[in-house]
Motif scaffolding. Structure first.
Motif, short mmCIF file in Angstrom:
data_model
loop_
_atom_site.label_atom_id
_atom_site.label_comp_id
_atom_site.label_asym_id
_atom_site.label_seq_id
_atom_site.Cartn_x
_atom_site.Cartn_y
_atom_site.Cartn_z
N TYR A 251 8.32 28.64 95.51
CA TYR A 251 8.47 29.78 94.60
C TYR A 251 7.61 30.98 95.01
O TYR A 251 7.57 31.98 94.32
CB TYR A 251 8.05 29.35 93.16
CG TYR A 251 6.83 28.46 93.18
CD1 TYR A 251 5.57 29.00 93.34
CD2 TYR A 251 6.97 27.07 93.10
CE1 TYR A 251 4.45 28.18 93.41
CE2 TYR A 251 5.86 26.24 93.18
CZ TYR A 251 4.61 26.81 93.34
OH TYR A 251 3.50 26.01 93.44
N GLU A 418 4.77 32.80 83.65
CA GLU A 418 6.24 32.88 83.62
C GLU A 418 6.76 33.14 85.02
O GLU A 418 6.26 34.02 85.71
CB GLU A 418 6.70 34.00 82.67
CG GLU A 418 6.33 33.79 81.21
CD GLU A 418 4.88 34.16 80.88
OE1 GLU A 418 4.15 34.58 81.80
OE2 GLU A 418 4.50 34.04 79.70
N PHE A 419 7.77 32.37 85.40
CA PHE A 419 8.29 32.44 86.77
C PHE A 419 9.03 33.74 87.03
O PHE A 419 9.87 34.16 86.24
CB PHE A 419 9.22 31.24 87.00
CG PHE A 419 9.99 31.30 88.30
CD1 PHE A 419 9.31 31.27 89.51
CD2 PHE A 419 11.38 31.39 88.30
CE1 PHE A 419 10.01 31.34 90.72
CE2 PHE A 419 12.08 31.44 89.50
CZ PHE A 419 11.40 31.42 90.70
N SER A 420 8.68 34.36 88.17
CA SER A 420 9.41 35.55 88.63
C SER A 420 10.06 35.19 89.96
O SER A 420 9.37 34.86 90.93
CB SER A 420 8.41 36.70 88.84
OG SER A 420 8.99 37.73 89.60
N HIS A 446 13.98 40.50 88.01
CA HIS A 446 12.93 39.54 88.46
C HIS A 446 11.79 39.50 87.45
O HIS A 446 10.84 38.74 87.63
CB HIS A 446 12.31 39.97 89.80
CG HIS A 446 13.28 40.19 90.92
ND1 HIS A 446 12.92 40.77 92.11
CD2 HIS A 446 14.61 39.91 91.03
CE1 HIS A 446 13.98 40.84 92.91
NE2 HIS A 446 15.01 40.32 92.27
N ASN A 447 11.86 40.36 86.44
CA ASN A 447 10.75 40.47 85.48
C ASN A 447 10.47 39.12 84.81
O ASN A 447 11.35 38.52 84.19
CB ASN A 447 11.11 41.52 84.42
CG ASN A 447 9.91 41.94 83.62
OD1 ASN A 447 9.11 41.10 83.22
ND2 ASN A 447 9.78 43.22 83.38
N ASN A 448 9.23 38.67 84.91
CA ASN A 448 8.90 37.34 84.40
C ASN A 448 9.04 37.25 82.88
O ASN A 448 9.29 36.18 82.34
CB ASN A 448 7.48 36.92 84.86
CG ASN A 448 6.39 37.83 84.35
OD1 ASN A 448 6.64 38.97 83.99
ND2 ASN A 448 5.18 37.33 84.32
N LEU A 451 12.12 35.60 81.61
CA LEU A 451 12.34 34.20 82.03
C LEU A 451 13.74 34.10 82.64
O LEU A 451 14.61 33.37 82.14
CB LEU A 451 12.21 33.25 80.83
CG LEU A 451 10.82 33.10 80.23
CD1 LEU A 451 10.88 32.24 78.96
CD2 LEU A 451 9.84 32.46 81.20
#
Ligand code: B12
Ligand code: SF4
Length: 475
Positions: A251, A418-420, A446-448, A451
């Motif tokens: 990631y 939070e994943f980006s 792509h903003n975390n 989500l």
């Protein structure tokens, strides 16, 4: 006669060199750290370190370098301009930014959160531009891929106020979304990757300048210290003891951003810390490394021992995740004694399958042992922050909940990250497939905060619950 001729040529050569240096001396480069446009932004020891690394190389070559920091939380005119109080800052060097609500971009209009521009006002930025002497070129940096609207707004204003001045764009957004930046940013030149190696080419293209000094990419000790003195206030100074990372987690973008893993001489790092401390009174130092603890015997341990030997009264922060596997009783005690206050680790998940699939940087057993050492060394459980990734492709809410429970059972504090999704990372294709958003075409997705890769069964309400769960103090 021969002697006379050679003296004549020597004088000519000296004159030629002098005028060459003068030309470069006169050349002005304006550096811009652009605004953040986002749902939320908090200054967790954030400074434009990359841009200021380039600034010091430019200065060393005789360029006249100025910085406009659109994020400057200390801008002296802002309280009067906005009739609001300056953002609250903590003595450790973190805190809020100035903020103005702005309309959401069309693509994000359905997302139920307010949107803002973080930093000084556009009017203030224009004033700064008008006050500065007209530059010969502007260098703009960029950070998160989804912060590009702040970059574009900066470039629009530059074009209006100082038209015809060439604009060079670099930084993470330019590197990770190069085609998007080339097509839409309005910059004249878009540079991907580490900027030092590109500088010579860019300045040759723009002005036919030949740089006399360039650091050696394979020797980080040849890099001059970043020019943090260009900032309006040095409430903290970021330190980079290395670049890149030897791991390749699925990631993470580290491999796309850096030319391999390289480290500095640990004693020279302490020289830098001592320099900022003695000359500018800086006490707070966040580390920006991707892999600070890796190769510990040759790197971090000698560095910490040297900090203690010199008796530096400084406080260190690691907002970027550290490697848990390196933590034992000895290193925990050393970190505690040397003044490592904010410690965050990349744990990511308690799911053993995912631990292996994403790169195998840590296991739950190793995590448990590491936390025990840190507690034993004197850290309080609430000081030991463990990042847990949330919203990975095909990750359930219960996996995140189990990870929070596990970290708590170890006696540490869970911190949700939070994943980006990042283009070019090993997980990218999976992210594209599962995301309901067109993350390939539009970096705003792509903003975390969105989500963007969570599945249908993982609702936003569940996410809010997880956040509340993680925020409860650890006893
Ligand atoms: C330190 C760091 C942070 C700091 C803040 C740093 C800052 N300045 O704002 C903290 C810890 C706060 C942070 C937070 C987050 N981060 Co972060 N962070 C980093 C990290 C490790 C280093 C960035 C850095 O300063 N590098 C140091 C300098 C030397 O490099 P640089 O800026 O890239 O500059 C070089 C080149 O880009 C180029 N260059 C730069 N500008 C210019 C300009 C010109 C003109 C030219 C020619 C060249 C050029 O030359 C420079 C020198 O070689 C990067 C990973 C990485 N290795 O880059 C992730 C990274 C940027 N973060 C990332 C993420 C995901 C986050 C978070 C969202 C994590 C989370 N889930 O909570 C948060 C969000 C923050 C927020 N919303 O406020 C992602 C990016 C995601 C994205 N879509 O863009 C990265 C890439 C990590 C990753 N996962 O791979 N981060
Ligand atoms: S997540 Fe951490 S360990 Fe993994 S590649 Fe990125 S920086 Fe390295």
């Amino acid at each position: 006669m021969r002697g006379k001729t050679s003296t004549y040529f020597k004088i000519l050569l000296i004159l030629e060199r002098a005028s060459y240096t003068q030309i470069i001396m006169r050349r002005r480069i304006l550096l811009i750290n652009p605004w953040i446009h986002d749902f939320a932004a908090y200054d967790l020891w954030a400074k434009p370190a990359g841009l200021l690394y380039l600034a010091s190389t430019l200065k060393k070559n005789g360029y006249d370098v100025k910085l406009i920091d659109c994020l400057d939380p200390f801008h002296p005119g802002m309280e009067r301009e906005t009739r609001t109080r300056a953002p609250k800052r903590l003595p450790s060097g973190r805190g809020g930014f100035f903020k103005e609500s702005i309309p959401k971009p069309e693509t994000l209009k359905d997302f139920p959160r307010k949107y803002g521009r973080y930093g000084i006002t556009p009017r203030m930025f224009e004033n700064e531009l008008l006050l500065a002497k007209k530059p010969d070129a502007v260098f703009v940096t960029s950070m998160m891929t989804y912060w590009y609207p702040g970059v574009f707004e900066t470039i629009d204003i530059l074009r209006r106020v100082i038209p015809k001045v060439p604009i060079v764009l670099g930084g993470n957004y330019a590197t990770l979304c190069g085609d998007h930046a080339a097509r839409h940013s309005g910059a004249d030149i878009v540079v991907k990757g580490e900027g030092e190696k590109a500088l010579a080419e860019v300045l040759k293209d723009l002005f036919n300048d030949e740089l006399q000094f360039l650091p050696d990419k394979d020797d980080l000790d040849s890099y001059p210290f970043p020019a943090f003195e260009l900032l309006s206030r040095m409430d903290h100074v970021p330190i980079m003891t290395s670049r890149g990372c030897p791991f390749n987690c699925s990631y993470c973008a580290s491999h796309r951003l850096n030319d391999g893993f390289r480290t500095r001489d640990p004693i020279r790092v302490v020289d830098e810390i001592e320099f900022w401390n003695r000359k500018f009174g800086v006490r707070n130092f966040p580390f920006y490394d991707d892999a600070l603890l890796v190769d510990r015997e040759r790197h971090v341990i000698p560095m910490l021992e040297e900090i203690l030997r010199r008796g530096l009264d400084c406080v260190f922060h690691c907002p970027n995740g550290l490697h848990l596997r390196e933590i034992d009783a000895f290193l925990s005690r050393l970190m505690f004694r040397a003044g490592f206050k904010t410690i965050r680790f990349g744990f990511e998940t308690a799911n053993t399958r995912r631990q292996t699939d994403t790169g195998g940087k840590i296991t739950s057993e190793e995590t448990k042992a590491a936390v025990a050492h840190l507690l034993e060394a004197g850290y309080n459980g609430n000081d030991i922050g463990m990042y847990i990734l949330c919203g990975l492709p095909n990750q359930s809410a219960s996996e995140v909940r189990d990870s929070i429970d596990f970290i708590r059972s170890c006696g540490a504090r869970p911190v949700i990250a939070e994943f980006s999704p990042i283009p070019g990372t090993p997980i990218w294709e999976e992210a594209v497939q599962v995301s309901p958003y067109d993350i390939e075409k539009e970096p705003l997705y792509h903003n975390n905060t969105l989500l963007p890769c969570r599945g249908k069964d993982f609702t936003y309400e569940m996410y809010r619950e997880l956040i509340n769960m993680a925020r409860r103090p650890t006893h």
